[in-house]
Design a protein around this motif. Structure first.
Motif: not given
Length: 338
Positions: A256-258, A296-303, A140-142, A288-290
Motif C-alpha cells: 500500500x505504501x509503494x 511533500x508535493x508528489x508533483x515535485x518529488x518522487x522516490x 498504518x494510516x500515513x 503519492x499518498x504517502x
C-alpha cells in the motif's frame, strides 16, 4: 460444530505425541497460527447467518481456550522432561578449576547490520533509527493502509491496551516503515536514509519469529526512477555477498505504501544456492499518498523505498537454516561468528 470438536480432539493427540518443544510449537502453529486450522474457522464467521454467529463464536472461543490449555499442559511436561535430561547429562564438577574470562563478540545479526550500514553510508545514505512503540497513524494510516487492512487485526499485531498516544492506539511497530514518515517530516529532500531495528508480528515457526529485524532504505528527490532502485540494490547485494555472480529480478507485487511495487529476488550463479531464486526484499516507488503524508508535493518529488529482513540476509550469508538459532543463546552456535 462436530468438526470443531474433532479439531480439539486431534489437537490433544498432536500435543501429547510431540517429542520436543520445537515439534510442539509447530503443532501450535498448525492449529493457532495465522493460517492455522482454527483461524480458518474464525475467518468463516462472516459466512454464518447472523442468528447463528453468537453461538458459533462462543463454541470457537471455547475450543481455542481448551486448545491453549492443552498446549500449556504439554509444554510444561516437555520442559520438565528436558530439565531432567539436562541435569543428568550436564553435571557440574565443582572440583574443576575456574574458567577464565572469554572475549565476547557481535551477534551475527548485528554483524550483518553493521555491514549493511557501512555499504549504504559509503554511497551517501544517512543512518537512523526510531521508536519500537509506534502510533497507529505512523504505522498504518500515513503509509496508506486503510482501517480494514488485515495487518491491523489483533491476530497479526501487538497492540498496547488501555494506553493512547495522540489519540492513536499504540502498538509494537510491525515494520520499520514508520520512520519514513518521521524522518521526512523533519528533513527536506533530497532524502537518502537507511533505518533499521526490531519489529514485531504475531508469528512463530522455523522461518518466522514474533520479533525480528528489518532494514529499510528511502531515497526521495526530484528525479529518482525505478532504474535507480535497481542499480542501488544490485550494487548492495553484490557488495554484501562479495560476489559479482548474482542476478536480481523485480517481480510485480502489491504494497500500500509503494506504487508500482515489486518483490526483489536474487539468484546465485555459483555455490550451494546456485540456480535458486530467493525472495529477499520488497520495494517500489513511494506512493503519492504517502508523499502527501510526509508533507511533500508528489508533483515535485518522487522516490523509492525498499525493506529487507536482516535475519534472512544473515541466514543466506552464513548458511543458517533455522531462524530460531539466532535467539536461543547457544554459545557453540554464537562462537562461530566471533
Amino acid at each position: 460444530m462436530n468438526e470443531l470438536k474433532k479439531l480439539l480432539i486431534q489437537a490433544k493427540i498432536d500435543f501429547s505425541t510431540a517429542v520436543s518443544i520445537s515439534s510442539l510449537e509447530n503443532a501450535k502453529s498448525y492449529y493457532l497460527g495465522k493460517n492455522g486450522k482454527l483461524t480458518q474457522y474464525i475467518k468463516n464467521i462472516k459466512n454464518i447467518s447472523i442468528n447463528e454467529r453468537k453461538r458459533y463464536g462462543e463454541i470457537i472461543n471455547s475450543i481455542k481456550i481448551n486448545i491453549k490449555k492443552e498446549l500449556n499442559i504439554h509444554r510444561d511436561i516437555l520442559k520438565k522432561k528436558q530439565l531432567k535430561v539436562s541435569l543428568k547429562t550436564n553435571k557440574i564438577d565443582i572440583t574443576l578449576p575456574g574458567r577464565g574470562k572469554n572475549k565476547g563478540g557481535l551477534h551475527p545479526i548485528m554483524r550483518t547490520l553493521e555491514r549493511i550500514e557501512k555499504i549504504f553510508y559509503s554511497i551517501g545514505f544517512d543512518i537512523t533509527d526510531g521508536p519500537e512503540i509506534e502510533t497507529d497513524f505512523n504505522n498504518f494510516t500515513a503509509l496508506n493502509s486503510p482501517k480494514n487492512h488485515p495487518a491491523r487485526s489483533m491476530h497479526d499485531t501487538f497492540y498496547i491496551k488501555n494506553r493512547y498516544v495522540s489519540n492513536n492506539k499504540p502498538l509494537l511497530r510491525t515494520h520499520t516503515s514508520p520512520m519514513q514518515i518521521r524522518y521526512s517530516k523533519i528533513n527536506k529532500p533530497p532524502i537518502k536514509v537507511i533505518t533499521s531495528g526490531r519489529v514485531y508480528r504475531i508469528d512463530s515457526d522455523s522461518t518466522h519469529s514474533p520479533m525480528f529485524h528489518q532494514i529499510e532504505g528511502l531515497w526521495i528527490d526530484k528525479n529518482i526512477s525505478f532504474s535507480d532502485l535497481k542499480g542501488v540494490y544490485l550494487n548492495f547485494i553484490r557488495v554484501f555477498f562479495e560476489s559479482d555472480n548474482i542476478q536480481i529480478r523485480f517481480r510485480p507485487s502489491y504494497f500500500p505504501f509503494t506504487e508500482p511495487s515489486a518483490e526483489i529476488d536474487i539468484v546465485f550463479q555459483d555455490g550451494p544456492l546456485k540456480g535458486n531464486w530467493l525472495e529477499i526484499s520488497g520495494a517500489g516507488q513511494v506512493n503519492p499518498k504517502v508523499l502527501c503524508n510526509m508533507n511533500l508535493d508528489p508533483e515535485k518529488y518522487i522516490g523509492f523505498a525498499f525493506g529487507s529482513g536482516l535475519e534472512r540476509l544473515t541466514m543466506l550469508r552464513y548458511g543458517i537454516n533455522d531462524l530460531r538459532l539466532f535467539y536461543k543463546g547457544n554459545i557453540n552456535f554464537l562462537k562461530q561468528f566471533t
